[in-house]
Design a protein around this motif. Structure first.
Motif, PDB file in Angstrom:
ATOM      1  N   GLU A   1       0.829  -1.198   0.000  1.00 44.30           N
ATOM      2  CA  GLU A   1       0.000   0.000   0.000  1.00 44.30           C
ATOM      3  C   GLU A   1       0.872   1.260   0.000  1.00 44.30           C
ATOM      4  N   PRO A   2       0.358   2.372  -0.555  1.00 43.24           N
ATOM      5  CA  PRO A   2       1.141   3.610  -0.604  1.00 43.24           C
ATOM      6  C   PRO A   2       1.637   4.083   0.766  1.00 43.24           C
ATOM      7  N   ASP A   3       0.860   3.855   1.826  1.00 43.72           N
ATOM      8  CA  ASP A   3       1.341   4.300   3.138  1.00 43.72           C
ATOM      9  C   ASP A   3       2.544   3.482   3.600  1.00 43.72           C
TER      10      ASP A   3
ATOM     11  N   VAL B   1       7.193  13.869   8.000  1.00 43.30           N
ATOM     12  CA  VAL B   1       7.504  13.998   6.569  1.00 43.30           C
ATOM     13  C   VAL B   1       6.613  13.052   5.753  1.00 43.30           C
ATOM     14  N   PHE B   2       6.092  12.017   6.386  1.00 46.49           N
ATOM     15  CA  PHE B   2       5.206  11.030   5.755  1.00 46.49           C
ATOM     16  C   PHE B   2       4.166  11.684   4.848  1.00 46.49           C
ATOM     17  N   TRP B   3       3.529  12.751   5.329  1.00 46.74           N
ATOM     18  CA  TRP B   3       2.454  13.414   4.585  1.00 46.74           C
ATOM     19  C   TRP B   3       2.962  14.196   3.383  1.00 46.74           C
ATOM     20  N   ARG B   4       4.250  14.382   3.263  1.00 45.94           N
ATOM     21  CA  ARG B   4       4.803  15.163   2.154  1.00 45.94           C
ATOM     22  C   ARG B   4       5.251  14.280   0.997  1.00 45.94           C
ATOM     23  N   LEU B   5       5.030  12.990   1.109  1.00 43.26           N
ATOM     24  CA  LEU B   5       5.443  12.035   0.079  1.00 43.26           C
ATOM     25  C   LEU B   5       4.220  11.531  -0.676  1.00 43.26           C
ATOM     26  N   ASP B   6       4.202  11.738  -1.969  1.00 44.87           N
ATOM     27  CA  ASP B   6       3.107  11.242  -2.809  1.00 44.87           C
ATOM     28  C   ASP B   6       3.545   9.949  -3.479  1.00 44.87           C
ATOM     29  N   VAL B   7       2.666   8.966  -3.479  1.00 47.80           N
ATOM     30  CA  VAL B   7       2.957   7.670  -4.092  1.00 47.80           C
ATOM     31  C   VAL B   7       1.842   7.356  -5.081  1.00 47.80           C
ATOM     32  N   PRO B   8       2.058   7.613  -6.357  1.00 51.54           N
ATOM     33  CA  PRO B   8       1.036   7.319  -7.359  1.00 51.54           C
ATOM     34  C   PRO B   8       0.801   5.814  -7.495  1.00 51.54           C
ATOM     35  N   PRO B   9      -0.368   5.424  -7.972  1.00 53.09           N
ATOM     36  CA  PRO B   9      -0.634   4.005  -8.189  1.00 53.09           C
ATOM     37  C   PRO B   9       0.331   3.410  -9.217  1.00 53.09           C
ATOM     38  N   LEU B  10       0.668   2.165  -8.990  1.00 55.43           N
ATOM     39  CA  LEU B  10       1.468   1.358  -9.903  1.00 55.43           C
ATOM     40  C   LEU B  10       2.801   2.020 -10.267  1.00 55.43           C
ATOM     41  N   THR B  11       3.502   2.457  -9.234  1.00 53.29           N
ATOM     42  CA  THR B  11       4.859   2.980  -9.415  1.00 53.29           C
ATOM     43  C   THR B  11       5.805   2.177  -8.527  1.00 53.29           C
ATOM     44  N   VAL B  12       7.091   2.270  -8.846  1.00 55.95           N
ATOM     45  CA  VAL B  12       8.112   1.539  -8.105  1.00 55.95           C
ATOM     46  C   VAL B  12       8.981   2.540  -7.352  1.00 55.95           C
ATOM     47  N   THR B  13       9.132   2.310  -6.066  1.00 55.63           N
ATOM     48  CA  THR B  13      10.073   3.073  -5.243  1.00 55.63           C
ATOM     49  C   THR B  13      11.175   2.096  -4.870  1.00 55.63           C
TER      50      THR B  13
END
Length: 190
Positions: free
Chosen positions: A140-142, A158-170
């Motif tokens: 999940e993005p979180d 800082v958690f709230w300042r990170l955007d995680v789009p669907p179906l991306t790789v970090t």
């Protein structure tokens, strides 16, 4: 000894479109189309994991991955807010929502705090770093946000300042307890 951890965010579901605290709903039709188009686009991994949510399990399945489900990679437990929209909760409990967004130790919803989530994910990352090789996890993005917070050793808010789009790789790569972070790329055949 380098460990590479690739965190794949799941394809979109209706909960994301509705800004709903996850209710373990299914992928949307658009999300299914997108994940099917990405099948086969991820590099091989030595260890493959998946968050226990239906959305993550379905994303992993559609990507053609055989993954081990682990509760350690579950999204943040939202207690009594689960399944409700952010607007509904904000209307009913505006002070609680404000506190949740500003206090990483908030558990007023009856679930898990952001700090607890980050600690849980940090423990998993520490265990993954004990062995060299590639780890892939559909989460999940979180969980992606929590992993980035831990890897960068930044304050939890800082958690709230990170955007995680669907179906991306970090991608996290590291050794000796130090991580480098590559954020939000599209799946590819590297």
């Amino acid at each position: 000894m380098t460990t590479r951890v690739m965190l794949v965010s799941p394809a979109a579901g209706d909960a994301q479109r509705e800004v709903r605290f996850d209710d373990d709903g299914a992928l949307s039709e658009a999300g299914l189309r997108r994940v099917r188009a990405a099948a086969g686009a991820l590099p091989a991994a030595d260890r493959i994991f998946v968050s226990p949510s239906a959305r993550c399990r379905r994303t992993a399945e559609e990507l053609g991955l055989t993954a081990r489900s682990t509760q350690e990679l579950a999204g943040c437990a939202m207690g009594g807010w689960r399944g409700r929209t952010l607007a509904e909760v904000a209307d009913a409990e505006p002070v609680a929502v404000s506190t949740w967004l500003s206090d990483p130790d908030f558990v007023g919803h009856g679930g898990e705090s952001l700090r607890q989530l980050c600690d849980r994910v940090a423990g998993w990352l520490t265990r993954m770093a004990l062995d060299a090789g590639r780890v892939l996890a559909v989460v999940e993005p979180d969980v992606v946000r929590a992993a980035a917070v831990c890897a960068l050793a930044v304050p939890v808010d800082v958690f709230w300042r990170l955007d995680v789009p669907p179906l991306t790789v970090t991608e996290l790569s590291g050794r000796g307890g130090r991580w480098n972070v590559g954020l939000g790329r599209a799946p590819d055949r590297r």
